[in-house]
Design a protein around this motif. Structure first.
Motif, PDB file in Angstrom:
ATOM      1  N   LYS A 273      -7.138   3.206   6.490  1.00  0.00           N
ATOM      2  CA  LYS A 273      -5.753   2.937   5.836  1.00  0.00           C
ATOM      3  C   LYS A 273      -5.110   1.675   6.783  1.00  0.00           C
TER       4      LYS A 273
ATOM      5  N   TYR B 123       0.743  -1.127  -0.208  1.00  0.00           N
ATOM      6  CA  TYR B 123      -0.016  -0.105  -0.022  1.00  0.00           C
ATOM      7  C   TYR B 123       0.850   1.200  -0.302  1.00  0.00           C
TER       8      TYR B 123
ATOM      9  N   TRP C 183      -7.231  -1.502   5.833  1.00  0.00           N
ATOM     10  CA  TRP C 183      -6.864  -2.172   4.534  1.00  0.00           C
ATOM     11  C   TRP C 183      -5.650  -3.018   4.766  1.00  0.00           C
ATOM     12  N   ARG C 184      -4.485  -2.317   5.342  1.00  0.00           N
ATOM     13  CA  ARG C 184      -3.151  -3.068   5.343  1.00  0.00           C
ATOM     14  C   ARG C 184      -3.340  -4.183   6.035  1.00  0.00           C
TER      15      ARG C 184
END
Length: 179
Positions: free
Chosen positions: A158, A73, A161-162
């Motif tokens: 964020k 990412y 998502w990671r």
């Protein structure tokens, strides 16, 4: 678990997340660089001086996968980011993990030193992830990277998502003796 076995497994995930054919340097060069990145990730997480982010017999492999997921990412494994010719956050974020450097890291490395030796990047990023996990330990697991991604603990897509990228890959493709 050997460095080579862990690296080979990581390359499979990295390739699925960010196909090497999409890089300007060309698919073959990108694939070779991915193998080098995966080897460096494996070397760092298998170092007995480094603490894994996860407990248990597979904790180091899960830690390696999370490092790769974060890098996917943060940099997309792009050559320019890996080499430091492109940096984020107005030039303060360095290397494939986009480690913010204000002069020097906690380990006393400069941003330039992070891209000169990728294992420094990975170690500095891993240490920052440890700090985030500790600071955000009261949050659900999928949010414990929020200290890393936003600078303080709290809900952050964020961070989620990671973490979910790593957790989902682990669930679908666990590292086993047969891998």
């Amino acid at each position: 678990m050997t460095i080579d076995a862990l690296a080979a497994w990581l390359v499979t995930a990295m390739t699925a997340w960010n196909p090497p054919a999409e890089h300007r340097e060309g698919e073959q060069a990108a694939t070779e660089r991915y193998a080098s990145i995966a080897h460096d990730v494996a070397e760092v997480v298998l170092d007995s001086n480094e603490q894994p982010l996860f407990d248990g017999p597979q904790g180091r492999a899960q830690t390696a996968l999370l490092l790769a997921a974060v890098a996917s990412y943060e940099s997309g494994f792009r050559r320019e980011v890996d080499l430091g010719t492109i940096r984020g956050d107005n030039g303060r974020s360095w290397c494939i993990l986009q480690v913010q450097v204000f002069g020097r890291t906690a380990e006393q490395w400069t941003g330039k030193e992070l891209v000169e030796d990728r294992t420094r990047c990975l170690r500095a990023g891993l240490h920052k992830m440890h700090d985030s996990f500790e600071a955000c330990k009261k949050l659900p697991q999928v949010q414990r990277l929020s200290g890393y991604t936003r600078g303080h603990c709290g809900p952050d897509p964020k961070a989620e998502w990671r973490m979910r990228r790593a957790l989902n890959w682990w669930k679908a493709h666990p590292l086993t003796a047969d891998t």
